[in-house]
Design a protein around this motif. Sequence first.
Motif, PDB file in Angstrom:
ATOM      1  N   GLY A   1     -10.074 -10.434   7.050  1.00  8.55           N
ATOM      2  CA  GLY A   1      -9.558 -11.784   7.280  1.00  8.55           C
ATOM      3  C   GLY A   1      -8.172 -11.809   7.892  1.00  8.55           C
ATOM      4  O   GLY A   1      -7.875 -12.642   8.745  1.00  8.55           O
ATOM      5  N   ARG A   2      -7.295 -10.899   7.474  1.00  9.21           N
ATOM      6  CA  ARG A   2      -5.938 -10.873   8.040  1.00  9.21           C
ATOM      7  C   ARG A   2      -5.954 -10.460   9.507  1.00  9.21           C
ATOM      8  O   ARG A   2      -5.255 -11.035  10.330  1.00  9.21           O
ATOM      9  CB  ARG A   2      -5.039  -9.926   7.249  1.00  9.21           C
ATOM     10  CG  ARG A   2      -4.252 -10.659   6.190  1.00  9.21           C
ATOM     11  CD  ARG A   2      -3.178  -9.785   5.672  1.00  9.21           C
ATOM     12  NE  ARG A   2      -3.704  -9.146   4.470  1.00  9.21           N
ATOM     13  CZ  ARG A   2      -2.988  -8.519   3.588  1.00  9.21           C
ATOM     14  NH1 ARG A   2      -1.704  -8.376   3.792  1.00  9.21           N
ATOM     15  NH2 ARG A   2      -3.530  -8.011   2.521  1.00  9.21           N
ATOM     16  N   LEU A   3      -6.777  -9.467   9.826  1.00  8.31           N
ATOM     17  CA  LEU A   3      -6.898  -9.036  11.216  1.00  8.31           C
ATOM     18  C   LEU A   3      -7.520 -10.151  12.055  1.00  8.31           C
ATOM     19  O   LEU A   3      -7.073 -10.427  13.167  1.00  8.31           O
ATOM     20  CB  LEU A   3      -7.733  -7.755  11.313  1.00  8.31           C
ATOM     21  CG  LEU A   3      -7.973  -7.212  12.723  1.00  8.31           C
ATOM     22  CD1 LEU A   3      -6.664  -6.932  13.441  1.00  8.31           C
ATOM     23  CD2 LEU A   3      -8.841  -5.955  12.646  1.00  8.31           C
ATOM     24  N   GLN A   4      -8.510 -10.816  11.507  1.00  6.92           N
ATOM     25  CA  GLN A   4      -9.157 -11.929  12.198  1.00  6.92           C
ATOM     26  C   GLN A   4      -8.118 -13.012  12.534  1.00  6.92           C
ATOM     27  O   GLN A   4      -8.070 -13.514  13.653  1.00  6.92           O
ATOM     28  CB  GLN A   4     -10.269 -12.491  11.322  1.00  6.92           C
ATOM     29  CG  GLN A   4     -11.118 -13.537  11.978  1.00  6.92           C
ATOM     30  CD  GLN A   4     -12.243 -13.998  11.061  1.00  6.92           C
ATOM     31  OE1 GLN A   4     -12.137 -13.969   9.834  1.00  6.92           O
ATOM     32  NE2 GLN A   4     -13.335 -14.425  11.651  1.00  6.92           N
TER      33      GLN A   4
ATOM     34  N   MET B   1     -11.195   0.444   4.664  1.00  3.42           N
ATOM     35  CA  MET B   1     -10.669   0.347   6.014  1.00  3.42           C
ATOM     36  C   MET B   1     -11.390  -0.776   6.765  1.00  3.42           C
ATOM     37  O   MET B   1     -12.597  -0.918   6.671  1.00  3.42           O
ATOM     38  CB  MET B   1     -10.864   1.675   6.739  1.00  3.42           C
ATOM     39  CG  MET B   1     -10.436   1.593   8.187  1.00  3.42           C
ATOM     40  SD  MET B   1     -10.533   3.130   9.081  1.00  3.42           S
ATOM     41  CE  MET B   1      -9.066   3.905   8.481  1.00  3.42           C
ATOM     42  N   ALA B   2     -10.616  -1.551   7.495  1.00  5.13           N
ATOM     43  CA  ALA B   2     -11.173  -2.685   8.236  1.00  5.13           C
ATOM     44  C   ALA B   2     -12.041  -2.196   9.393  1.00  5.13           C
ATOM     45  O   ALA B   2     -11.769  -1.178  10.010  1.00  5.13           O
ATOM     46  CB  ALA B   2     -10.044  -3.551   8.774  1.00  5.13           C
TER      47      ALA B   2
ATOM     48  N   ILE C   1     -14.360   0.430  16.907  1.00  6.41           N
ATOM     49  CA  ILE C   1     -13.180   1.246  17.130  1.00  6.41           C
ATOM     50  C   ILE C   1     -12.322   1.229  15.875  1.00  6.41           C
ATOM     51  O   ILE C   1     -12.555   0.431  14.954  1.00  6.41           O
ATOM     52  CB  ILE C   1     -12.362   0.743  18.340  1.00  6.41           C
ATOM     53  CG1 ILE C   1     -11.839  -0.669  18.104  1.00  6.41           C
ATOM     54  CG2 ILE C   1     -13.172   0.832  19.632  1.00  6.41           C
ATOM     55  CD1 ILE C   1     -10.776  -1.108  19.093  1.00  6.41           C
ATOM     56  N   GLN C   2     -11.329   2.075  15.858  1.00  2.00           N
ATOM     57  CA  GLN C   2     -10.387   2.137  14.740  1.00  2.00           C
ATOM     58  C   GLN C   2      -9.562   0.865  14.711  1.00  2.00           C
ATOM     59  O   GLN C   2      -8.931   0.514  15.705  1.00  2.00           O
ATOM     60  CB  GLN C   2      -9.482   3.363  14.927  1.00  2.00           C
ATOM     61  CG  GLN C   2      -8.488   3.568  13.819  1.00  2.00           C
ATOM     62  CD  GLN C   2      -9.151   4.097  12.561  1.00  2.00           C
ATOM     63  OE1 GLN C   2     -10.053   4.902  12.633  1.00  2.00           O
ATOM     64  NE2 GLN C   2      -8.702   3.626  11.423  1.00  2.00           N
ATOM     65  N   ALA C   3      -9.566   0.156  13.607  1.00  2.00           N
ATOM     66  CA  ALA C   3      -8.778  -1.071  13.465  1.00  2.00           C
ATOM     67  C   ALA C   3      -7.301  -0.693  13.301  1.00  2.00           C
ATOM     68  O   ALA C   3      -6.997   0.348  12.708  1.00  2.00           O
ATOM     69  CB  ALA C   3      -9.251  -1.890  12.274  1.00  2.00           C
TER      70      ALA C   3
END
Length: 183
Positions: free
Chosen positions: A58-61, A1-2, A180-182
């Motif tokens: 990386g994708r969330l970034q 999990m991110a 926090i929850q990504a």
Amino acid sequence: MARLILLNKPFGTLSQFTDAKSPSPRPALSALGLPAGVYPAGRLDRDSEGLLLLTDDGRLQARIAEPRHKMEKTYWAQVEGDPSEADLEPLRRGVVLNDGPTQPAKVRRIEAPSLWPRDPPIRVRQTVPDGWLEIVISEGRNRQVRRMTAAVGLPTLRLVRWRIGEWTVEGLAPGGWREIQAP
């Protein structure tokens, strides 16, 4: 999990973990006790304060930082002068900077927000009024908000990034962070 971390970046702190370029290192993220393996999703200038998101994904970034995703960023800017609606119109239409025109911004005057004290404090000049603006953009050029306000004759005195997308810095003291929850 991110992992996703909300950080209130203090004034004068770099948006990177080390300061390899300076002969006398400046404060950086490494001094804030952040967990290993997370990296900033975007930047916030050394002389700006407020929300900086960090993640290990990386994708969330990319989704947070890359302008093509058009994630809105809300800034509170203390500007020199007493801005009128006419002064704000060019910002709402987009202004031309040295690197090209900006997208239109959402801009409105706000009352002075209740924020943490800045260290060092803003220099107060008795003969020069100031005002606060809320500016919402989805681009992310270098020093963009400061350059936009300067282009319309309203130099920025203090700049706080209050929100990125759905996340805010509310409740975090300078240097404070929470995971926090990504999404």
